[in-house]
Design a protein around this motif. Sequence first.
Motif, PDB file in Angstrom:
ATOM      1  N   ILE A 135      67.154   7.374  -4.096  1.00  0.00           N
ATOM      2  CA  ILE A 135      65.953   7.432  -3.248  1.00  0.00           C
ATOM      3  C   ILE A 135      65.675   8.868  -2.787  1.00  0.00           C
ATOM      4  O   ILE A 135      64.517   9.259  -2.592  1.00  0.00           O
ATOM      5  N   ALA A 136      66.749   9.681  -2.658  1.00  0.00           N
ATOM      6  CA  ALA A 136      66.564  11.075  -2.226  1.00  0.00           C
ATOM      7  C   ALA A 136      65.613  11.828  -3.160  1.00  0.00           C
ATOM      8  O   ALA A 136      64.949  12.779  -2.741  1.00  0.00           O
ATOM      9  N   GLY A 137      65.506  11.381  -4.418  1.00  0.00           N
ATOM     10  CA  GLY A 137      64.655  12.055  -5.400  1.00  0.00           C
ATOM     11  C   GLY A 137      63.174  11.990  -5.083  1.00  0.00           C
ATOM     12  O   GLY A 137      62.413  12.869  -5.494  1.00  0.00           O
ATOM     13  N   THR A 138      62.737  10.969  -4.375  1.00  0.00           N
ATOM     14  CA  THR A 138      61.309  10.832  -4.041  1.00  0.00           C
ATOM     15  C   THR A 138      61.070  10.880  -2.527  1.00  0.00           C
ATOM     16  O   THR A 138      59.938  10.914  -2.073  1.00  0.00           O
ATOM     17  N   PHE A 139      62.154  10.883  -1.768  1.00  0.00           N
ATOM     18  CA  PHE A 139      62.069  10.792  -0.309  1.00  0.00           C
ATOM     19  C   PHE A 139      61.411  12.042   0.286  1.00  0.00           C
ATOM     20  O   PHE A 139      61.754  13.161  -0.058  1.00  0.00           O
ATOM     21  N   VAL A 140      60.457  11.813   1.202  1.00  0.00           N
ATOM     22  CA  VAL A 140      59.818  12.934   1.909  1.00  0.00           C
ATOM     23  C   VAL A 140      60.297  12.950   3.364  1.00  0.00           C
ATOM     24  O   VAL A 140      60.805  13.951   3.855  1.00  0.00           O
ATOM     25  N   SER A 141      60.145  11.809   4.053  1.00  0.00           N
ATOM     26  CA  SER A 141      60.505  11.754   5.474  1.00  0.00           C
ATOM     27  C   SER A 141      60.609  10.300   5.917  1.00  0.00           C
ATOM     28  O   SER A 141      60.235   9.387   5.174  1.00  0.00           O
ATOM     29  N   LEU A 142      61.096  10.095   7.124  1.00  0.00           N
ATOM     30  CA  LEU A 142      61.071   8.751   7.699  1.00  0.00           C
ATOM     31  C   LEU A 142      60.720   8.839   9.178  1.00  0.00           C
ATOM     32  O   LEU A 142      60.887   9.889   9.807  1.00  0.00           O
ATOM     33  N   GLU A 143      60.214   7.728   9.696  1.00  0.00           N
ATOM     34  CA  GLU A 143      59.932   7.641  11.123  1.00  0.00           C
ATOM     35  C   GLU A 143      60.878   6.598  11.691  1.00  0.00           C
ATOM     36  O   GLU A 143      61.025   5.504  11.117  1.00  0.00           O
ATOM     37  N   ALA A 144      61.554   6.945  12.771  1.00  0.00           N
ATOM     38  CA  ALA A 144      62.553   6.028  13.317  1.00  0.00           C
ATOM     39  C   ALA A 144      62.574   6.118  14.841  1.00  0.00           C
ATOM     40  O   ALA A 144      62.135   7.112  15.418  1.00  0.00           O
ATOM     41  N   TYR A 145      63.113   5.074  15.468  1.00  0.00           N
ATOM     42  CA  TYR A 145      63.392   5.144  16.894  1.00  0.00           C
ATOM     43  C   TYR A 145      64.781   5.758  17.023  1.00  0.00           C
ATOM     44  O   TYR A 145      65.752   5.230  16.463  1.00  0.00           O
ATOM     45  N   ASP A 146      64.864   6.884  17.738  1.00  0.00           N
ATOM     46  CA  ASP A 146      66.133   7.569  17.929  1.00  0.00           C
ATOM     47  C   ASP A 146      66.758   7.041  19.219  1.00  0.00           C
ATOM     48  O   ASP A 146      66.225   7.287  20.310  1.00  0.00           O
ATOM     49  N   ARG A 147      67.880   6.337  19.112  1.00  0.00           N
ATOM     50  CA  ARG A 147      68.479   5.721  20.291  1.00  0.00           C
ATOM     51  C   ARG A 147      69.060   6.768  21.235  1.00  0.00           C
ATOM     52  O   ARG A 147      69.244   6.500  22.423  1.00  0.00           O
ATOM     53  N   MET A 148      69.319   7.978  20.723  1.00  0.00           N
ATOM     54  CA  MET A 148      69.852   9.030  21.582  1.00  0.00           C
ATOM     55  C   MET A 148      68.716   9.673  22.383  1.00  0.00           C
ATOM     56  O   MET A 148      68.801   9.810  23.593  1.00  0.00           O
ATOM     57  N   ALA A 149      67.623  10.016  21.688  1.00  0.00           N
ATOM     58  CA  ALA A 149      66.473  10.642  22.368  1.00  0.00           C
ATOM     59  C   ALA A 149      65.623   9.600  23.085  1.00  0.00           C
ATOM     60  O   ALA A 149      64.747   9.942  23.870  1.00  0.00           O
ATOM     61  N   LYS A 150      65.856   8.330  22.814  1.00  0.00           N
ATOM     62  CA  LYS A 150      65.070   7.210  23.349  1.00  0.00           C
ATOM     63  C   LYS A 150      63.576   7.394  23.077  1.00  0.00           C
ATOM     64  O   LYS A 150      62.723   7.215  23.943  1.00  0.00           O
ATOM     65  N   ASP A 151      63.291   7.788  21.845  1.00  0.00           N
ATOM     66  CA  ASP A 151      61.889   8.005  21.449  1.00  0.00           C
ATOM     67  C   ASP A 151      61.765   7.905  19.926  1.00  0.00           C
ATOM     68  O   ASP A 151      62.769   7.987  19.223  1.00  0.00           O
ATOM     69  N   PHE A 152      60.516   7.787  19.456  1.00  0.00           N
ATOM     70  CA  PHE A 152      60.289   7.790  18.007  1.00  0.00           C
ATOM     71  C   PHE A 152      60.318   9.226  17.497  1.00  0.00           C
ATOM     72  O   PHE A 152      59.790  10.134  18.154  1.00  0.00           O
ATOM     73  N   VAL A 153      60.944   9.426  16.338  1.00  0.00           N
ATOM     74  CA  VAL A 153      61.061  10.768  15.758  1.00  0.00           C
ATOM     75  C   VAL A 153      60.724  10.699  14.265  1.00  0.00           C
ATOM     76  O   VAL A 153      60.778   9.622  13.660  1.00  0.00           O
ATOM     77  N   VAL A 154      60.390  11.867  13.693  1.00  0.00           N
ATOM     78  CA  VAL A 154      60.204  11.957  12.239  1.00  0.00           C
ATOM     79  C   VAL A 154      61.313  12.853  11.705  1.00  0.00           C
ATOM     80  O   VAL A 154      61.563  13.933  12.241  1.00  0.00           O
ATOM     81  N   LEU A 155      62.023  12.384  10.673  1.00  0.00           N
ATOM     82  CA  LEU A 155      63.069  13.201  10.048  1.00  0.00           C
ATOM     83  C   LEU A 155      62.651  13.535   8.628  1.00  0.00           C
ATOM     84  O   LEU A 155      62.296  12.647   7.846  1.00  0.00           O
ATOM     85  N   GLU A 156      62.690  14.830   8.307  1.00  0.00           N
ATOM     86  CA  GLU A 156      62.358  15.273   6.946  1.00  0.00           C
ATOM     87  C   GLU A 156      63.611  15.134   6.070  1.00  0.00           C
ATOM     88  O   GLU A 156      64.720  14.984   6.580  1.00  0.00           O
ATOM     89  N   LYS A 157      63.389  15.246   4.757  1.00  0.00           N
ATOM     90  CA  LYS A 157      64.499  15.051   3.801  1.00  0.00           C
ATOM     91  C   LYS A 157      65.723  15.923   4.128  1.00  0.00           C
ATOM     92  O   LYS A 157      66.851  15.440   4.114  1.00  0.00           O
ATOM     93  N   ASP A 158      65.480  17.220   4.422  1.00  0.00           N
ATOM     94  CA  ASP A 158      66.632  18.102   4.634  1.00  0.00           C
ATOM     95  C   ASP A 158      67.365  17.813   5.953  1.00  0.00           C
ATOM     96  O   ASP A 158      68.382  18.420   6.250  1.00  0.00           O
ATOM     97  N   GLN A 159      66.861  16.858   6.727  1.00  0.00           N
ATOM     98  CA  GLN A 159      67.553  16.478   7.968  1.00  0.00           C
ATOM     99  C   GLN A 159      68.391  15.196   7.776  1.00  0.00           C
ATOM    100  O   GLN A 159      68.949  14.683   8.738  1.00  0.00           O
ATOM    101  N   CYS A 160      68.419  14.665   6.555  1.00  0.00           N
ATOM    102  CA  CYS A 160      69.051  13.344   6.341  1.00  0.00           C
ATOM    103  C   CYS A 160      70.450  13.404   5.733  1.00  0.00           C
ATOM    104  O   CYS A 160      71.121  12.373   5.651  1.00  0.00           O
ATOM    105  N   SER A 161      70.898  14.587   5.303  1.00  0.00           N
ATOM    106  CA  SER A 161      72.239  14.760   4.686  1.00  0.00           C
ATOM    107  C   SER A 161      72.518  13.727   3.596  1.00  0.00           C
ATOM    108  O   SER A 161      73.541  13.027   3.613  1.00  0.00           O
ATOM    109  N   PHE A 162      71.606  13.623   2.632  1.00  0.00           N
ATOM    110  CA  PHE A 162      71.815  12.677   1.532  1.00  0.00           C
ATOM    111  C   PHE A 162      72.941  13.149   0.623  1.00  0.00           C
ATOM    112  O   PHE A 162      73.064  14.340   0.345  1.00  0.00           O
ATOM    113  N   GLY A 163      73.762  12.210   0.179  1.00  0.00           N
ATOM    114  CA  GLY A 163      74.815  12.493  -0.804  1.00  0.00           C
ATOM    115  C   GLY A 163      74.932  11.276  -1.698  1.00  0.00           C
ATOM    116  O   GLY A 163      74.112  10.361  -1.612  1.00  0.00           O
TER     117      GLY A 163
END
Length: 341
Positions: A135-163
Amino acid sequence: MTILKDVSLKLYSTMRLGGTADSLVEVKTKDELNKAVTWAEERQLPVRMIGIGSNIIWRDEGFKGLVIVNRIKGLEKITENTSSATYKIGAGENWDLIVDQFVGLNLQGVECLSLIPGTVGATPVQNVGAYGQEIAGTFVSLEAYDRMAKDFVVLEKDQCSFGYRTSRFKTVDNGRFLICFVTLKLHRAAPKPPFYESLDKYFKEHKITKPTLIDIRSAVIDIRSKKLPDPAKVANNGSFFANPIIGQDHYKIIKKKFKDVVAWEAKDNYKISAAWLVEQAGFKGKKDTETGMSSWKDQALVFVNEKAQSTADLIKYQQKVTDAVYNLFQINLEREPELLP
Ligand SMILES: Cc1cc2nc3c(=O)[nH]c(=O)nc-3n(C[C@H](O)[C@H](O)[C@H](O)COP(=O)(O)OP(=O)(O)OC[C@H]3O[C@@H](n4cnc5c(N)ncnc54)[C@H](O)[C@@H]3O)c2cc1C
């Protein structure tokens, strides 16, 4: 949105094992997700978001908190040009139906990931992969609820540490981000060789010289259907172990003794087929009467729950397999499905 009480978790894992969730809720929107999380936080309860449970095993103790089942839907085109198109997809969408739509639109990038069970939101978690695509091959970003920040965030591919079959969502930030939408970029280019070995073989056998995206999807579905059980009919979690990586010296020792070892070069190391290891240890098609577990007849890596009474039975069977493989090869197999909580 109804919060259900004392729900059997067997219904929320395709292995059909595990105890009871104190509370469980299905969410269809970001707003419902927000309300569900707030409800749990007010009661200081742990939270776990899931899709259809095709990569999880629940412990017999169950889950003393709120299980949130993601049912957020939607497929929205964000951008498009002559060479590519970008789509934002609801995390609760069925992954294979989305692949089918992209292939139908002649968009390339996920066709080899056909027939992987589960939801779109789970695909970044273990960076799902098959037949040379992930999936990392086509992945651009995701939108998620961050339980630490207690808010919705957008994470780009280079923030996801795919392996390989992993990401920050499966490791350091396990359970932190509740994924609502995934954005993928697909390409309009025609598929080009080299194809993954088993696909190449399939095309040769079927005299397909210039495979289209539809050909690739059909081939993947055909190959997978022949060797993997359908989790809707047979209780299983797909591949139970990831392919282990070993050093060159270790590989040479194995190769000397087992000429037909199935392995691939991986940078300076070797990735060994976990299915081959389990098969050599004598577990392909094995039915274990003590635990009620078995290994699938057409694919040694798939554990099937035939008559297991509990997750403890499954763990006992896992230990039998890992011990046998270790004794033969001095390799520790690592489980791919996640044991929760
Ligand atoms: C027969 C079979 C074949 C399979 N083949 C493959 C394969 O070829 N390649 C491969 O990579 N996998 C494969 N799998 C594993 C599985 O299908 C994938 O991992 C899939 O992405 C899991 O989706 P799910 O919705 O069932 O997730 P679940 O099993 O419900 O959850 C998996 C993990 O993701 C988390 N999660 C799920 N949804 C969200 C969300 N929206 N936000 C945050 N966290 C979330 C869960 O908490 C859990 O940690 C196979 C499984 C089976 C049963």
